[in-house]
Design a protein around this motif. Structure first.
Motif, PDB file in Angstrom:
ATOM      1  N   GLU A  24       0.206  -3.743  -2.536  1.00 18.55           N
ATOM      2  CA  GLU A  24      -0.238  -2.746  -1.550  1.00 18.55           C
ATOM      3  C   GLU A  24       0.525  -1.419  -1.765  1.00 18.55           C
ATOM      4  N   HIS A  25       1.914  -1.532  -2.072  1.00 20.05           N
ATOM      5  CA  HIS A  25       2.732  -0.327  -2.315  1.00 20.05           C
ATOM      6  C   HIS A  25       2.273   0.389  -3.575  1.00 20.05           C
TER       7      HIS A  25
ATOM      8  N   LYS B 118       3.886  -5.769  -2.624  1.00 21.86           N
ATOM      9  CA  LYS B 118       4.095  -4.915  -3.784  1.00 21.86           C
ATOM     10  C   LYS B 118       2.780  -4.300  -4.243  1.00 21.86           C
TER      11      LYS B 118
ATOM     12  N   GLU C  75      -0.625   0.233  -4.951  1.00 23.76           N
ATOM     13  CA  GLU C  75      -1.940   0.827  -4.714  1.00 23.76           C
ATOM     14  C   GLU C  75      -1.781   2.168  -4.001  1.00 23.76           C
ATOM     15  N   THR C  76      -0.812   2.240  -3.095  1.00 25.54           N
ATOM     16  CA  THR C  76      -0.580   3.507  -2.366  1.00 25.54           C
ATOM     17  C   THR C  76      -0.058   4.585  -3.327  1.00 25.54           C
ATOM     18  N   VAL C  77       0.909   4.166  -4.224  1.00 27.14           N
ATOM     19  CA  VAL C  77       1.455   5.111  -5.220  1.00 27.14           C
ATOM     20  C   VAL C  77       0.345   5.584  -6.141  1.00 27.14           C
ATOM     21  N   ARG C  78      -0.511   4.602  -6.550  1.00 23.87           N
ATOM     22  CA  ARG C  78      -1.611   4.968  -7.471  1.00 23.87           C
ATOM     23  C   ARG C  78      -2.533   5.974  -6.829  1.00 23.87           C
ATOM     24  N   ARG C  79      -2.813   5.773  -5.578  1.00 25.06           N
ATOM     25  CA  ARG C  79      -3.731   6.709  -4.915  1.00 25.06           C
ATOM     26  C   ARG C  79      -3.088   8.101  -4.797  1.00 25.06           C
ATOM     27  N   ASP C  80      -1.776   8.071  -4.482  1.00 27.92           N
ATOM     28  CA  ASP C  80      -1.095   9.383  -4.374  1.00 27.92           C
ATOM     29  C   ASP C  80      -1.078  10.099  -5.723  1.00 27.92           C
ATOM     30  N   THR C  81      -0.749   9.337  -6.743  1.00 22.09           N
ATOM     31  CA  THR C  81      -0.691   9.916  -8.095  1.00 22.09           C
ATOM     32  C   THR C  81      -2.056  10.426  -8.521  1.00 22.09           C
ATOM     33  N   GLN C  82      -3.063   9.638  -8.227  1.00 17.45           N
ATOM     34  CA  GLN C  82      -4.444  10.011  -8.570  1.00 17.45           C
ATOM     35  C   GLN C  82      -4.810  11.309  -7.846  1.00 17.45           C
TER      36      GLN C  82
END
Length: 448
Positions: A409-410, A407, A412-419
């Motif tokens: 890791e997921h 979770k 973190e991926t969403v956060r990076r995309d949003t960022q």
């Protein structure tokens, strides 16, 4: 100036040596005879500074009387008892022409002593054992002077006497020292003890007068008791050489002569007038036995010597005392056994009570032990259950950790995309153009 009366207070023996009545006579005689010998033995002792030597003060006059005639001769001296070796050095000085001076001692340490004089030797061995004399004989087999200054034990003195007297030359002297020990029980002696060294020498003096009592075939001789008591051989042929037995305080001196020189000799007379007893003239040149008409019955010795009787009586007394002591000891042992049994009975009763109390304690301890064992078994069950639960929780935790990691890791991926999208928006032209409108809107919102 010599007092003639004092000088006459000694008498001259058959060998020319004086017999002193007091120490003053010795000193006066030594002054008179100063040119006939090299010096008084005491002077050599006083001047000695080598190995330690010790003698009792009264010995010197007695030694001087018998040793002075040997001083200029090539004498052979044997001394039993070496200790520190000082007396051997003194004899070597006093007898400057001595051929051999041999010391014999049972202590091996004496064998390590070293002497400046070539004529001094030390032999290690027991003076009562024949093997020792084999070693002595290898050096010298006959002696002019023999001194026993060994252990001073009565048995040792008497046992050594046949060995040394056999090796004493005719005309020689034997000296036994420190005989006051013969009165000590610890040294095998005693005033009335029949087998002491003094008793032996007293009996030896009878052999000076051997011709007046001896006859062939006698079984119980004066020395037979000592022969049997100590396992010795004292043949009449040896003891017939006893010429003189001289005794001073703690010292016995025995002079050896040929048997023919020890005889009384015939009766001699001088003069012609016998007004009182004329019959005495008939005794001219007769022997002592002829003079008193000795018969065979007169010479018959008792079946047991006084020493044997005294010794047997002594042991009978000892046996009686021993029997009395034994009876008393037995009675004492019986009383001790009764007391001991009482103590054993009391101890046994106390022991039984202790055993009973201990049995109760053991039963209680066994019961406590069973409870502890049950509690321990329950604790083991609880432990096993907890271990199972712990294992399951550990597994669940591990699984949860894995899920959470996925979770995270997921997210973190969403956060990076949003960022990234946010940064793209903020970098766009429309965002910059609308910036004043957003600020206005924020202001209006706060003012409401």
């Amino acid at each position: 100036m010599v007092d003639k009366r004092a000088a006459q207070s000694h008498r001259v023996g058959s060998n020319g040596s004086p017999s002193y009545e007091n120490g003053l006579s010795l000193r006066l005689w030594c002054v008179e005879q100063k040119d006939s010998f090299l010096g008084r033995l005491r002077e050599f002792f006083d001047a000695h500074d080598g190995k330690v030597s010790d003698k009792w003060r009264s010995y010197w006059p007695a030694y001087e009387t018998v040793m002075r005639r040997f001083q200029k001769r090539a004498v052979r001296v044997l001394e039993i008892g070496v200790q520190n070796g000082g007396s051997l050095e003194i004899w070597s000085k006093y007898f400057p022409k001595a051929h051999h001076i041999i010391g014999c001692d049972i202590d091996p340490a004496c064998g390590t002593l070293e002497f400046d004089a070539d004529n001094i030797s030390v032999v290690i061995g027991d003076a009562a054992e024949p093997e020792t004399y084999e070693r002595i004989d290898a050096i010298c087999d006959s002696f002019d002077i023999i001194i026993d200054d060994g252990s001073h034990h009565c048995e040792h003195i008497i046992s050594a006497f046949p060995h040394v007297f056999e090796r004493l030359k005719v005309g020689g002297v034997y000296i036994c020292e420190d005989l006051h020990s013969s009165y000590f029980d610890a040294m095998g002696g005693g005033l009335e003890r029949p087998d002491s060294a003094w008793a032996f020498f007293r009996r030896l003096s009878d052999y000076v007068n051997l011709e007046h009592w001896h006859q062939p075939g006698q079984h119980e001789t004066p020395m037979r008791f000592f022969e049997e008591r100590y396992g010795l051989s004292l043949p009449i042929e040896m003891l017939a050489h006893v010429h003189e037995v001289r005794v001073v305080n703690s010292v016995c001196i025995v002079e050896k002569r040929a048997p023919e020189d020890n005889l009384l000799g015939p009766r001699e007379m001088r003069g012609q007038v016998a007004a009182v007893n004329g019959a005495i003239l008939e005794n001219q040149d007769v022997t002592a036995r002829e003079c008193v008409q000795i018969t065979e019955a007169d010479l018959r010795l008792p079946g047991k010597s006084i020493e044997r009787v005294a010794h047997e009586t002594h042991w009978e007394d000892i046996a009686a005392d021993h029997q009395s002591n034994l009876l008393a000891l037995r009675a004492e042992i019986e009383q001790m056994e009764i007391q001991h049994q009482k103590i054993l009975d009391a101890n046994a009763a106390a022991h039984q009570e202790t055993l009973r109390e201990n049995a109760v304690k053991i039963a209680q301890l066994d019961e406590d032990l069973e409870g502890c064992q049950a509690a321990l078994a329950h604790a083991d069950q609880v432990r096993e259950a907890l271990e199972c639960e712990l294992a399951e929780a550990q597994t669940t935790l591990e699984r949860s950790q894995i899920s959470q990691a996925a979770k995270l890791e997921h997210l973190e991926t969403v956060r990076r995309d949003t960022q990234a999208r946010l940064e793209a928006v903020q970098a766009s032209l429309s965002w910059r153009v609308t910036t004043p409108l957003r600020r206005l809107a924020n202001s209006l919102g706060r003012s409401r």
